[in-house]
Design a protein around this motif. Structure first.
Motif, PDB file in Angstrom:
ATOM      1  N   ASP B 296      24.698  61.600 116.328  1.00  0.00           N
ATOM      2  CA  ASP B 296      23.321  60.861 116.133  1.00  0.00           C
ATOM      3  C   ASP B 296      23.780  59.283 116.050  1.00  0.00           C
ATOM      4  OD1 ASP B 296      24.555  60.393 113.769  1.00  0.00           O
ATOM      5  OD2 ASP B 296      23.350  61.984 112.554  1.00  0.00           O
ATOM      6  N   ALA B 297      22.634  58.630 116.034  1.00  0.00           N
ATOM      7  CA  ALA B 297      22.619  57.271 115.934  1.00  0.00           C
ATOM      8  C   ALA B 297      23.490  56.591 114.760  1.00  0.00           C
ATOM      9  CB  ALA B 297      21.341  56.564 115.891  1.00  0.00           C
ATOM     10  N   LYS B 298      23.431  57.267 113.703  1.00  0.00           N
ATOM     11  CA  LYS B 298      24.438  56.944 112.519  1.00  0.00           C
ATOM     12  C   LYS B 298      25.781  56.741 113.045  1.00  0.00           C
ATOM     13  CE  LYS B 298      23.289  58.261 107.866  1.00  0.00           C
ATOM     14  NZ  LYS B 298      22.080  58.585 107.497  1.00  0.00           N
ATOM     15  N   GLU B 299      26.136  57.920 113.555  1.00  0.00           N
ATOM     16  CA  GLU B 299      27.766  57.948 114.177  1.00  0.00           C
ATOM     17  C   GLU B 299      27.975  56.976 115.357  1.00  0.00           C
ATOM     18  OE1 GLU B 299      30.061  59.986 112.384  1.00  0.00           O
ATOM     19  OE2 GLU B 299      28.434  60.084 110.888  1.00  0.00           O
ATOM     20  N   ALA B 300      27.045  56.641 116.042  1.00  0.00           N
ATOM     21  CA  ALA B 300      27.218  55.994 117.285  1.00  0.00           C
ATOM     22  C   ALA B 300      27.525  54.436 116.672  1.00  0.00           C
ATOM     23  CB  ALA B 300      25.935  55.728 118.004  1.00  0.00           C
ATOM     24  N   ARG B 301      26.699  54.078 115.558  1.00  0.00           N
ATOM     25  CA  ARG B 301      26.741  52.573 114.949  1.00  0.00           C
ATOM     26  C   ARG B 301      28.113  52.613 114.268  1.00  0.00           C
ATOM     27  NH1 ARG B 301      21.918  54.106 112.161  1.00  0.00           N
ATOM     28  NH2 ARG B 301      20.094  53.490 113.606  1.00  0.00           N
ATOM     29  N   LYS B 302      28.442  53.830 113.382  1.00  0.00           N
ATOM     30  CA  LYS B 302      29.892  53.787 113.029  1.00  0.00           C
ATOM     31  C   LYS B 302      31.160  53.650 114.018  1.00  0.00           C
ATOM     32  CE  LYS B 302      29.133  56.953 109.122  1.00  0.00           C
ATOM     33  NZ  LYS B 302      29.486  58.158 108.918  1.00  0.00           N
ATOM     34  N   SER B 303      30.897  54.198 115.232  1.00  0.00           N
ATOM     35  CA  SER B 303      31.734  54.126 116.202  1.00  0.00           C
ATOM     36  C   SER B 303      32.036  52.815 116.509  1.00  0.00           C
ATOM     37  CB  SER B 303      31.295  54.820 117.483  1.00  0.00           C
ATOM     38  OG  SER B 303      30.716  55.878 117.345  1.00  0.00           O
ATOM     39  N   VAL B 304      31.091  51.765 116.605  1.00  0.00           N
ATOM     40  CA  VAL B 304      31.276  50.353 116.980  1.00  0.00           C
ATOM     41  C   VAL B 304      32.124  49.641 115.777  1.00  0.00           C
ATOM     42  CG1 VAL B 304      30.059  48.237 117.884  1.00  0.00           C
ATOM     43  CG2 VAL B 304      29.134  50.379 118.511  1.00  0.00           C
ATOM     44  N   LEU B 305      31.489  50.038 114.621  1.00  0.00           N
ATOM     45  CA  LEU B 305      31.948  49.442 113.612  1.00  0.00           C
ATOM     46  C   LEU B 305      33.609  49.716 113.440  1.00  0.00           C
ATOM     47  CD1 LEU B 305      31.625  48.009 110.506  1.00  0.00           C
ATOM     48  CD2 LEU B 305      31.713  50.313 109.752  1.00  0.00           C
ATOM     49  N   TYR B 306      34.114  50.847 113.785  1.00  0.00           N
ATOM     50  CA  TYR B 306      35.761  51.156 113.768  1.00  0.00           C
ATOM     51  C   TYR B 306      36.183  50.582 114.696  1.00  0.00           C
ATOM     52  CZ  TYR B 306      34.638  54.559 109.833  1.00  0.00           C
ATOM     53  OH  TYR B 306      34.583  54.891 108.615  1.00  0.00           O
ATOM     54  N   ALA B 307      35.438  50.603 116.117  1.00  0.00           N
ATOM     55  CA  ALA B 307      36.002  50.313 117.318  1.00  0.00           C
ATOM     56  C   ALA B 307      36.354  48.663 117.290  1.00  0.00           C
ATOM     57  CB  ALA B 307      35.217  50.775 118.668  1.00  0.00           C
ATOM     58  N   SER B 308      35.162  47.922 116.879  1.00  0.00           N
ATOM     59  CA  SER B 308      35.480  46.502 116.941  1.00  0.00           C
ATOM     60  C   SER B 308      36.457  46.170 115.813  1.00  0.00           C
ATOM     61  CB  SER B 308      34.033  45.727 116.524  1.00  0.00           C
ATOM     62  OG  SER B 308      33.577  46.239 115.524  1.00  0.00           O
ATOM     63  N   GLY B 309      36.452  46.828 114.662  1.00  0.00           N
ATOM     64  CA  GLY B 309      37.496  46.397 113.619  1.00  0.00           C
ATOM     65  C   GLY B 309      39.127  46.832 114.325  1.00  0.00           C
ATOM     66  N   ILE B 310      39.381  47.608 115.101  1.00  0.00           N
ATOM     67  CA  ILE B 310      40.602  48.117 115.582  1.00  0.00           C
ATOM     68  C   ILE B 310      40.803  47.119 116.509  1.00  0.00           C
ATOM     69  CG2 ILE B 310      41.965  49.473 117.152  1.00  0.00           C
ATOM     70  CD1 ILE B 310      40.150  51.915 115.636  1.00  0.00           C
ATOM     71  N   ILE B 311      39.762  46.744 117.471  1.00  0.00           N
ATOM     72  CA  ILE B 311      40.105  45.820 118.622  1.00  0.00           C
ATOM     73  C   ILE B 311      40.217  44.242 118.033  1.00  0.00           C
ATOM     74  CG2 ILE B 311      38.913  44.314 120.530  1.00  0.00           C
ATOM     75  CD1 ILE B 311      37.667  47.292 120.944  1.00  0.00           C
ATOM     76  N   ALA B 312      39.636  43.907 117.196  1.00  0.00           N
ATOM     77  CA  ALA B 312      40.028  42.639 116.395  1.00  0.00           C
ATOM     78  C   ALA B 312      41.253  42.370 115.780  1.00  0.00           C
ATOM     79  CB  ALA B 312      38.919  42.241 115.494  1.00  0.00           C
ATOM     80  N   TYR B 313      41.495  43.623 115.252  1.00  0.00           N
ATOM     81  CA  TYR B 313      42.945  43.518 114.581  1.00  0.00           C
ATOM     82  C   TYR B 313      43.990  43.481 115.568  1.00  0.00           C
ATOM     83  CZ  TYR B 313      47.023  45.490 112.536  1.00  0.00           C
ATOM     84  OH  TYR B 313      48.485  45.914 112.300  1.00  0.00           O
ATOM     85  N   PHE B 314      43.709  44.332 116.500  1.00  0.00           N
ATOM     86  CA  PHE B 314      44.906  44.347 117.707  1.00  0.00           C
ATOM     87  C   PHE B 314      45.035  43.138 118.319  1.00  0.00           C
ATOM     88  CE2 PHE B 314      47.338  46.010 121.254  1.00  0.00           C
ATOM     89  CZ  PHE B 314      48.290  46.474 120.472  1.00  0.00           C
TER      90      PHE B 314
END
Lengths: 106, 559
Positions: B296-314
């Motif tokens: 659902d939309a909740k998980e869609a938002r979380k996806s971006v939270l995790y993805a952007s964290g990983i991308i920024a870190y890397f």
């Protein structure tokens, strides 16, 4: 999906409130990101000497590096803030609206 | 600053992290001679392949319905999807190209990485929940939601396939060159390996297998990059000051290493590039598709939270790797042709990350990082193939040709054939374009995504006034203008077609083609007074409620 459920939701004043709140919040955050980022790009393009300036004498940290690291962290924090509020406060209102609409439907 | 040099630089930089294509395209690649067989790398890659094939076998048993095939049944969690998005987004060239750029140009590369990252918060704020609430299998489900199914889906499928094909070919050419370099395998053999594995993952395992290949790859990339960075930093006592001071002492840029250079000197190129990266990302079919795999939309938002964290870190890991490489690789004659520190780096500039891995962790770490690079190509290519196949089977076949009367079984069968077809085309075109400069293909893929897909998609979600005629006008004009600008720019007009000077002076089309597409969509929609247009505008109300609340979206994933 019957269209009448959508009609119920539209008539609920809480729906207008949710949309207004969430849109205002998302627009504000998006505007912050765009202004900070494109502002930074313009400084890099038109005043690169500022970006290359050392923070203090003898330090290797330049304004560019600090501003870059700041953006990585700050923008991520903004995503965190948005997800927290949207998944908490906004979703709670959302669930309430949807439940009310289904009840009216029955 | 010489304009053509600048635009060449900007194009080269634009394509580097996006695709391994630039590895094949840059002048550094002229040195891409076949290397001796790298047994560590091949061994570790073999383990990766066995593992992913095992997952594909497991995934095949869980891939029965169309929803399983296209979106893993919509049951991916936000965290898994975040990893998969990061795995989809960070290509081999992110690792190799950006490390090399940091090594050669210093802080410019860091500024550039921010441009790559900044699209993600914007996608979260403006699109993520709406994508999930409205979408089903492809982004055309959203654009065609209240418009003419046949016409709008045809347009979306045409631009999706354009993006997928160019990006796929660019990846294949880059993959062939990279694998030749890292593994010592023949170019053609490398293409067949990539093509065959991609077809196996997608046809048998669908989105479940593709997702897991991307997740595993993202973990490997994080592990490999972090290990190299930590080992490298340990040589400087983990002190940024020490590292930076010594790097400036030896680098040919000296103290200017930390000053912005030529990268963003031209505001038009800089802004066009920024727009293209930001909104191109938001219009890439294989990235958009990832939002339909979550509950659902909740998980869609979380996806971006995790993805952007990983991308920024890397990106920060890569920046440190590049900086450390200035000392560890740049001062070691072993990594230079003929042992001459002023000469060429063995294998070309993009090998900096690999040499760094070798210098700090020996053959074992080099092998691991090579295997990561190969895995990365596979993960990106599989995602692209699945997005292309779904445009053919779900949009063109099931909705346009069969007008919604196709059975699920035949639709899945069509998408499997489409995957095999795309795989064959990708391998054949990869062979055809082996010797060609394919950097323009990446500019084209991002330009088309930003100009043909993004304006219609965002307007369909936000603007009541959008009509079929407007969507078609804007979508096709965006596609046409992005392609035309790239063809008339230096990267095709001069570099491929051999003309003396480019007609379009910039390399990035987005600043021009994107507003054109928006303008055409809006003007034509406003002028459209047909009966159909009226009902399309009326249908926005229900769509809007669904976009905001997700009511009706849950059932979308179920059938």
């Amino acid at each position: 999906m019957s269209s009448s459920v959508y009609a119920h939701i539209r008539r609920n004043p809480r729906f207008a409130e949710l949309v207004a709140k969430r849109t205002r919040f998302a627009t504000l955050l998006a505007a912050i990101v765009l202004v900070v980022f494109y502002g930074f790009v313009l400084v890099v393009a038109f005043a690169p000497q500022i970006v290359g300036q050392r923070l203090s004498e003898g330090s290797n940290l330049t304004i560019g590096i600090v501003a870059g690291l700041f953006q990585f962290i700050f923008f991520w924090v903004l995503t965190f803030v948005y997800v927290r509020r949207a998944n908490g406060e906004f979703d709670a209102i959302n669930t309430e609206i949807v439940r009310a609409a289904w009840q009216e439907e029955k | 600053m010489n304009a053509s040099r600048l635009s060449r630089l900007a194009l080269g930089l634009a394509s580097l992290p996006l695709s391994a294509a630039a590895l094949a395209a840059g002048p550094a690649m002229e040195a891409a001679q076949k290397q001796p067989l790298n047994l560590h790398a091949i061994g570790m890659f073999f383990v990766f392949v066995l593992m992913t094939l095992g997952i594909t076998y497991w995934a095949a048993s869980r891939t029965k319905s169309a929803s399983d095939f296209y979106t893993a049944g919509g049951g991916i969690t936000g965290f898994q999807n975040g990893l998969a998005i990061a795995g989809d987004y960070m290509s081999a060239a992110t690792l190799l190209g950006l490390t090399a750029m940091m090594y050669a140009q210093g802080v410019d590369a860091y500024i550039y990485m921010i441009a790559f990252f900044v699209g993600w918060p914007i996608i979260l704020f403006l699109m993520a929940e709406r994508l999930r609430n409205l979408g089903k299998f492809t982004f055309a489900d959203i654009t065609a939601y209240r418009l003419d199914q046949g016409k709008v889906r045809t347009m979306a499928a045409v631009s999706s396939l354009t993006v997928v094909c160019f990006y796929l070919v660019a990846q294949m050419v880059g993959a062939g060159q990279l694998i030749k370099l890292l593994f010592g395998l023949d170019y053609t053999v490398a293409l067949f390996v990539v093509g065959a594995l991609m077809m196996v993952y997608v046809t048998f395992g669908g989105m479940v297998a593709t997702t897991w290949v991307q997740i595993i790859k993202a973990c490997m990339l994080l592990l490999g990059g972090t290990t190299v960075m930590l080992l490298a930093l340990s040589q400087f006592g983990f002190s940024f000051e020490a590292l930076a001071t010594r790097a400036m002492e030896v680098h040919k840029l000296g103290p200017k290493l930390f000053n912005p250079g030529s990268l963003l000197a031209d505001p038009v190129t800089a802004i066009s590039l920024g727009l293209g990266l930001m909104f191109g990302t938001a219009g890439l079919p294989h990235i958009l598709m990832r939002f339909f795999t979550v509950t659902d939309a909740k998980e869609a938002r979380k996806s971006v939270l995790y993805a952007s964290g990983i991308i920024a870190y890397f990106f920060n890991v890569i920046a440190l790797m590049g900086l450390a490489a200035i000392l560890i690789v740049g001062q070691n004659p072993q990594y230079f042709e003929g042992g001459d520190l002023a000469g060429k780096i063995v294998g070309g500039g993009n090998m900096v990350a690999m040499h760094l891995a070798h210098a700090v962790g020996g053959n074992l770490l080099l092998g691991f990082l090579s295997a990561v690079a190969f895995a990365t190509i596979l993960a990106v290519v599989a995602g692209l193939a699945l997005a292309g196949a779904s445009a053919i089977s779900h949009d063109i076949y099931a909705r346009v040709i069969m007008k919604g009367r196709a059975s699920e079984t035949t639709e899945i069968r069509v998408s499997k054939f489409a995957t095999i077809g795309l795989g064959v085309v990708a391998v054949l075109l990869g062979i055809v374009f082996e010797k060609m400069n394919v950097a323009f293909m990446v500019a084209l893929a991002f330009g088309v995504a930003a100009s043909a897909n993004f304006p219609v998609l965002i307007l369909s979600m936000y603007w009541k006034g959008l009509t079929t005629r407007g969507a078609l006008a804007g979508g096709y004009l965006g596609l046409f203008s992005a392609v035309t600008f790239v063809v008339l720019s230096k990267s095709v007009w001069v570099d491929v077609l051999g003309n003396a000077a480019p007609i379009f002076p910039w390399t990035q089309p987005a600043l021009f083609s994107m507003p054109l597409a928006f303008l055409a969509t809006i003007v034509v929609s406003l002028l459209d007074s047909s009966h159909k247009a009226r009902s399309e505008r009326e249908a926005f109300e229900d769509q809007y409620v669904r976009a905001q609340t997700g009511v009706g979206a849950a059932s979308a994933a179920a059938h």
